[in-house]
Design a protein around this motif. Structure first.
Motif, PDB file in Angstrom:
ATOM      1  N   TYR B 197       4.372   5.709  -1.877  1.00  0.00           N
ATOM      2  CA  TYR B 197       3.719   4.802  -0.925  1.00  0.00           C
ATOM      3  C   TYR B 197       2.495   5.441  -0.279  1.00  0.00           C
ATOM      4  O   TYR B 197       1.514   4.763   0.033  1.00  0.00           O
ATOM      5  CB  TYR B 197       4.721   4.376   0.156  1.00  0.00           C
ATOM      6  CG  TYR B 197       4.121   3.456   1.187  1.00  0.00           C
ATOM      7  CD1 TYR B 197       3.930   2.105   0.896  1.00  0.00           C
ATOM      8  CD2 TYR B 197       3.705   3.920   2.429  1.00  0.00           C
ATOM      9  CE1 TYR B 197       3.358   1.252   1.814  1.00  0.00           C
ATOM     10  CE2 TYR B 197       3.125   3.083   3.354  1.00  0.00           C
ATOM     11  CZ  TYR B 197       2.965   1.748   3.042  1.00  0.00           C
ATOM     12  OH  TYR B 197       2.381   0.909   3.957  1.00  0.00           O
ATOM     13  N   LEU B 198       2.550   6.764  -0.103  1.00  0.00           N
ATOM     14  CA  LEU B 198       1.450   7.449   0.590  1.00  0.00           C
ATOM     15  C   LEU B 198       0.312   7.871  -0.354  1.00  0.00           C
ATOM     16  O   LEU B 198      -0.709   8.378   0.104  1.00  0.00           O
ATOM     17  CB  LEU B 198       1.976   8.681   1.336  1.00  0.00           C
ATOM     18  CG  LEU B 198       2.884   8.405   2.535  1.00  0.00           C
ATOM     19  CD1 LEU B 198       3.416   9.707   3.116  1.00  0.00           C
ATOM     20  CD2 LEU B 198       2.146   7.616   3.610  1.00  0.00           C
ATOM     21  N   PHE B 199       0.485   7.671  -1.648  1.00  0.00           N
ATOM     22  CA  PHE B 199      -0.551   8.108  -2.602  1.00  0.00           C
ATOM     23  C   PHE B 199      -1.900   7.432  -2.325  1.00  0.00           C
ATOM     24  O   PHE B 199      -2.956   8.025  -2.535  1.00  0.00           O
ATOM     25  CB  PHE B 199      -0.111   7.839  -4.046  1.00  0.00           C
ATOM     26  CG  PHE B 199       0.870   8.854  -4.571  1.00  0.00           C
ATOM     27  CD1 PHE B 199       1.386   9.846  -3.752  1.00  0.00           C
ATOM     28  CD2 PHE B 199       1.278   8.831  -5.897  1.00  0.00           C
ATOM     29  CE1 PHE B 199       2.303  10.781  -4.228  1.00  0.00           C
ATOM     30  CE2 PHE B 199       2.182   9.766  -6.386  1.00  0.00           C
ATOM     31  CZ  PHE B 199       2.705  10.735  -5.551  1.00  0.00           C
ATOM     32  N   ASP B 200      -1.875   6.165  -1.893  1.00  0.00           N
ATOM     33  CA  ASP B 200      -3.127   5.442  -1.602  1.00  0.00           C
ATOM     34  C   ASP B 200      -3.546   5.583  -0.149  1.00  0.00           C
ATOM     35  O   ASP B 200      -4.494   4.934   0.297  1.00  0.00           O
ATOM     36  CB  ASP B 200      -2.973   3.954  -1.933  1.00  0.00           C
ATOM     37  CG  ASP B 200      -3.078   3.718  -3.433  1.00  0.00           C
ATOM     38  OD1 ASP B 200      -3.667   4.573  -4.117  1.00  0.00           O
ATOM     39  OD2 ASP B 200      -2.553   2.695  -3.914  1.00  0.00           O
ATOM     40  N   GLY B 201      -2.812   6.379   0.603  1.00  0.00           N
ATOM     41  CA  GLY B 201      -3.122   6.536   2.025  1.00  0.00           C
ATOM     42  C   GLY B 201      -2.615   5.347   2.825  1.00  0.00           C
ATOM     43  O   GLY B 201      -1.988   4.435   2.287  1.00  0.00           O
ATOM     44  N   PHE B 202      -2.901   5.378   4.137  1.00  0.00           N
ATOM     45  CA  PHE B 202      -2.460   4.275   4.990  1.00  0.00           C
ATOM     46  C   PHE B 202      -3.421   3.098   4.827  1.00  0.00           C
ATOM     47  O   PHE B 202      -4.623   3.290   4.679  1.00  0.00           O
ATOM     48  CB  PHE B 202      -2.433   4.717   6.452  1.00  0.00           C
ATOM     49  CG  PHE B 202      -1.436   5.807   6.732  1.00  0.00           C
ATOM     50  CD1 PHE B 202      -0.070   5.578   6.609  1.00  0.00           C
ATOM     51  CD2 PHE B 202      -1.855   7.072   7.107  1.00  0.00           C
ATOM     52  CE1 PHE B 202       0.848   6.583   6.865  1.00  0.00           C
ATOM     53  CE2 PHE B 202      -0.943   8.083   7.370  1.00  0.00           C
ATOM     54  CZ  PHE B 202       0.409   7.838   7.241  1.00  0.00           C
ATOM     55  N   SER B 203      -2.838   1.885   4.877  1.00  0.00           N
ATOM     56  CA  SER B 203      -3.676   0.686   4.733  1.00  0.00           C
ATOM     57  C   SER B 203      -4.405   0.394   6.050  1.00  0.00           C
ATOM     58  O   SER B 203      -3.806   0.469   7.128  1.00  0.00           O
ATOM     59  CB  SER B 203      -2.785  -0.497   4.358  1.00  0.00           C
ATOM     60  OG  SER B 203      -3.228  -1.667   4.977  1.00  0.00           O
ATOM     61  N   LEU B 204      -5.678   0.069   5.928  1.00  0.00           N
ATOM     62  CA  LEU B 204      -6.487  -0.235   7.115  1.00  0.00           C
ATOM     63  C   LEU B 204      -5.905  -1.416   7.891  1.00  0.00           C
ATOM     64  O   LEU B 204      -5.857  -1.406   9.128  1.00  0.00           O
ATOM     65  CB  LEU B 204      -7.934  -0.528   6.702  1.00  0.00           C
ATOM     66  CG  LEU B 204      -8.859  -1.021   7.809  1.00  0.00           C
ATOM     67  CD1 LEU B 204      -8.996   0.007   8.913  1.00  0.00           C
ATOM     68  CD2 LEU B 204     -10.224  -1.380   7.260  1.00  0.00           C
TER      69      LEU B 204
END
Lengths: 172, 504
Positions: B197-204
Motif C-alpha cells: 500500500y505504501l509503494f505509491d506513497g500517501f494519496s493526496l
C-alpha cells in the motif's frame, strides 16, 4: 481570550509535537544513508533542514520559558489556519474532541467489520441517540437518506462501497 | 485562425455535442460538491462510456467536467470547511469563516462569479497564447521548474501567519511524508517496509481529507450547534458576493493571469496554484486583519485562479502532449483513444478541434457557475442545520471519497491517522496548510533537484531564469515578513491603545 492554563497546555503540546518531528528527522537521516545517491540526496537535505528548524523552535520556546514570557496566540494577526475557538482550547475541549475521534474510529471499525451499509445503519442512530439525545425519527431519516445516497453513488457513478470482513448480505 | 474559431463554435453548437457538454457540467458539479471526488475522479468515471462516441462530443463531456469541478468544489469548502477537491483548499481559509458569520451565500456568490470570470479569462488566454506558447514553455528546463516549486515552498512563510518557524516545520513534515514510497529518481522504495500500500506513497486526496475534513467534523461535533452562528443576510447575500467580485475586478484579472501562467507549467497542480494565489493576495493586501476570519478577497483570488488554471493546464497538454495536471493526463488518454495526437501537429492540422476545446471550456465555465449560483441560496441553508445531523452525511462522504483512492483497508487507516495529525495540529496551533504544500511539492522538488544536479551539476544555479525566480522568492519572503511585522506591530499598538482606554 485564552487563559494561562490553556496557553500553557497548548505550548507543552506544541513542544512535544516539535520534539516528535525532530526525532522523525533523526530517524530519516539515520535510515536514508542506506539508499542509493538519487534516493538519498533529497531526504538528507530535507531532514537536516527539518532538524535545524526544530532546534531553532525548541530553543525559542526554551528561551521564552526562561524569561517567563507567555505569548498568547490571540495577539497579532494570524492567517495560518482555521482557528479553534477559545472555549474548545482547554483540557475539557481536548477530551470532548478525543471522545468524538473515538466515535469516528468506532465507525471505521464497524465499516471494516460489517461493510459501509450495516456500519452506517448501526453508527448513525448510536451517535445521534447516545451522544446527542436526538429524536430517533431524525436518526432514521438520516440513515435512510444515507443509504439512498450510497445506492445512487453506486448505481449512477459506479462507486464501490467498502466491504466488511464479515459478509453480511444487504439490500443492494 | 478566425475561420477555425468560428468553425469550432459551429461544431460545438450541434445539439448532441451541446447536450454532452451540459452532461459533463452536471457530472462536474456533482463530483465537485462531494468532497474528495475531484475532476480526475469524474473523468475516470465517464471515460469507459466514451469509446465509440463522436470525438467532439466526448471531448465536450470531459471539458465540461474539468471546467465545472473548480466551481462546484467551492460548496463544501465554504459550507463545511472541507475542501471539495485539492484545488479549493485555500477557499476554506476565508470562505468557511464567512459561512460561520452567516455570509455563506455572499461567499458563494463571490466565489462563483470570480470563477466564471476566471474561467472565461483562462479560455481567452489559451486562445491568445496558442500561436506564441511554444517558445515560452520551451524556456523552462528542470532547474527553472525546480525554482518554481521552491517559489511554491517559499509561500509557506506567508501561509504561516504569526508562527513562521512552526509553519516551516509543518512544511518540512509534509516534505518528509511525501518521501514515503517509490523514490522519483531511483528504483528504491523508501520507508515502505514491504507494505504494498505504501509503494505509491500517501494519496493526496486522503492526506487532504484527513488534515482538513476530519478535524473540522470532530471539532464541530464536539462543540455542538450549527456551522453558522448567525442567520442574517441569506436572502440576497449571493448578489452581494457578485458585487464584491465586480468591485475587486482587478484582483480577479490579476489572479486569473497568475492561474493561467502557473497552470501552464506541467506539474504545478491546482492545490499549489490555490495556495500560491491565497498567499499572494494576503501579501499584497494593505489591510490583512480579516484574512483567515472571512475576508472576501481570500475567496475571490483562489477561485478566479483555479478556474483560469484550466486554460493554462490545457496549453502543455495540447501543444506538447505533456499533461499539465493529473486530470489532463486522463484527458490526453481520451484524445489518444479518439485517435487525436496532441502536439504541434494538432495546431497545424486540426486547429478547429483546438477551438472546440476552447469554446467548450468557456461555455462550460459560464453554465457551470450560473448553475452553481442558482443553487447557492438553497444549499447555503445547510449551514444553519445542527451539525450533528450533517456530520454523519459528511463523514460518510469523506470515507467514501477516501475509499475510492485504492479501495484498500490502508485508505481508511491513512485517513484516520492523518485525521488525528490534522486535529492535533489544529489544536496546538501548528498551521496545517504548509504541511500540505510541503507534501504536494516533495516529489516535484526531489525530481527537479535530481534532474538539475545530474544534468548541470551545481551550475544550474547560474541560469538567468533561475536567478530571476530566485530573486522573486527572496522578494516574496522578505516582503511578506516585513509586511507581517508591520501588521503585528499595528495590532500590538491597537491592543495597547484599547487597554489604555479601558483603564481610563
Amino acid at each position: 481570550m485564552q487563559t494561562d492554563d490553556t496557553t500553557r497546555l497548548q505550548q507543552r503540546l506544541r513542544t512535544g509535537f516539535v520534539l516528535a518531528v525532530a526525532l522523525i528527522a533523526i530517524f530519516v537521516i539515520w535510515t536514508a544513508s542506506g539508499f542509493r545517491t538519487a534516493a538519498r540526496l533529497f531526504p538528507l537535505y530535507a531532514a537536516w533542514a527539518t532538524l535545524g528548524f526544530c532546534a531553532l523552535e525548541l530553543g525559542r520556546q526554551a528561551l521564552q520559558r526562561v524569561r517567563g514570557a507567555q505569548v498568547s496566540d490571540a495577539q497579532g494577526v494570524d492567517t495560518a489556519d482555521i482557528g479553534v475557538e477559545a472555549e474548545e482550547m482547554g483540557l475539557d475541549g481536548l477530551k470532548r474532541g478525543l471522545g468524538i475521534y473515538a466515535w469516528v474510529l468506532g465507525y471505521g471499525a464497524l465499516i471494516l467489520a460489517l461493510g459501509m451499509q450495516w456500519a452506517t445503519v448501526i453508527f448513525v442512530p448510536a451517535l445521534l441517540h447516545l451522544r446527542f439525545r436526538s429524536d430517533w425519527r431524525v436518526s432514521l431519516g438520516i440513515v435512510v437518506g444515507l443509504l439512498a445516497l450510497m445506492w445512487a453513488l453506486r448505481s449512477f457513478l459506479g462507486l464501490r462501497l467498502p466491504p466488511g470482513l464479515v459478509s453480511v448480505p444487504f439490500l443492494f | 485562425m478566425w475561420d477555425s474559431m468560428i468553425a469550432g463554435f459551429m461544431m460545438l453548437m450541434d445539439p448532441f455535442r451541446m447536450s454532452m457538454l451540459m452532461l459533463g457540467v452536471a457530472i462536474g458539479i456533482l463530483v465537485g460538491i462531494l468532497p474528495g471526488l475531484g475532476g480526475l475522479m469524474g473523468m475516470a468515471l465517464v471515460l469507459p462510456f466514451l469509446f465509440g462516441m463522436d470525438p467532439y462530443a466526448g471531448i465536450a463531456i470531459l471539458i465540461g467536467i474539468a471546467a465545472a469541478v473548480p466551481s462546484a468544489d467551492t460548496f463544501p469548502s465554504v459550507l463545511m470547511g472541507i475542501p471539495g477537491s485539492s484545488g479549493s483548499q485555500a477557499t476554506v481559509m476565508d470562505g468557511y469563516p464567512m459561512a460561520r458569520k452567516g455570509e455563506a451565500a455572499r461567499a458563494l456568490g463571490a466565489a462563483f462569479s470570480a470563477s466564471m470570470i476566471g474561467g472565461v479569462l483562462g479560455a481567452l488566454a489559451l486562445t491568445a497564447l496558442v500561436p506564441f506558447a511554444r517558445p515560452i514553455v520551451l524556456m523552462f528546463g528542470a532547474p527553472e521548474l525546480l525554482m518554481l516549486t521552491i517559489l511554491g515552498l517559499s509561500m509557506v512563510g506567508v501561509l504561516s501567519g504569526n508562527r513562521p518557524v512552526l509553519g516551516i516545520i509543518a512544511a518540512c513534515v509534509g516534505l518528509l511524508l511525501g518521501m514515503v514510497g517509490g523514490a522519483p529518481a531511483a528504483p528504491e522504495y523508501r520507508w515502505a517496509y514491504g507494505v504494498v500500500y505504501l509503494f505509491d506513497g500517501f494519496s493526496l486526496v486522503i492526506v487532504a481529507l484527513g488534515l482538513f475534513a476530519l478535524p473540522e467534523i470532530i471539532d464541530l461535533l464536539a462543540k455542538g450547534g450549527s456551522i453558522a452562528r448567525r442567520q442574517p443576510g441569506l436572502g440576497t447575500g449571493w448578489m452581494d458576493g457578485v458585487r464584491d467580485t465586480l468591485s475587486n475586478k482587478w484582483l480577479v484579472v490579476r489572479h486569473s493571469v497568475i492561474g493561467v501562467t502557473v497552470g501552464a507549467i506541467p506539474g504545478m497542480g491546482s492545490s499549489i496554484i490555490d495556495w500560491l494565489n491565497y498567499g499572494y493576495v494576503v501579501t499584497r493586501a494593505k489591510n490583512k486583519s480579516q484574512f483567515g476570519k472571512g475576508d472576501v478577497r481570500g475567496v475571490i483570488a483562489p477561485e478566479a485562479a483555479n478556474n483560469a488554471r484550466e486554460g493554462g493546464v490545457l496549453m502543455p497538454t495540447l501543444l506538447f502532449g505533456v499533461p499539465g495536471s493529473s486530470a489532463m493526463a486522463l484527458f490526453l488518454g481520451a484524445l489518444l483513444i479518439f485517435g487525436i495526437q496532441p502536439g504541434p501537429s494538432l495546431l497545424r492540422d486540426d486547429l478547429d478541434l483546438v477551438f472546440v476545446i476552447i469554446w467548450s471550456l468557456a461555455i462550460a465555465n459560464i453554465f457551470g457557475t450560473l448553475i452553481c449560483l442558482m443553487l447557492s441560496r438553497p444549499i447555503s441553508r445547510l449551514t444553519f442545520v445542527p451539525f450533528r445531523y450533517i456530520a454523519p452525511v459528511v463523514l460518510c462522504i469523506v470515507i467514501l471519497g477516501a475509499w475510492q483512492e485504492t479501495r484498500h483497508l490502508g485508505d481508511l487507516l491513512t485517513l484516520a491517522a492523518f485525521g488525528l495529525l490534522g486535529w492535533t495540529m489544529k489544536r496546538i496551533g501548528m498551521p496545517r496548510p504548509p504541511l500540505l504544500v510541503g507534501f504536494i511539492l516533495s516529489a516535484l522538488v526531489e525530481r527537479y533537484l535530481w534532474m538539475s544536479y545530474s544534468i548541470y551539476d551545481w551550475e544550474w544555479v547560474t541560469r538567468p531564469l533561475v536567478m530571476v525566480i530566485a530573486a522573486l522568492c527572496v522578494v516574496l519572503v522578505l516582503g511578506g515578513t516585513v509586511m507581517k511585522a508591520r501588521v503585528a506591530r499595528g495590532a500590538v499598538e491597537r491592543a495597547a491603545t484599547e487597554g489604555t482606554r479601558h483603564a481610563d
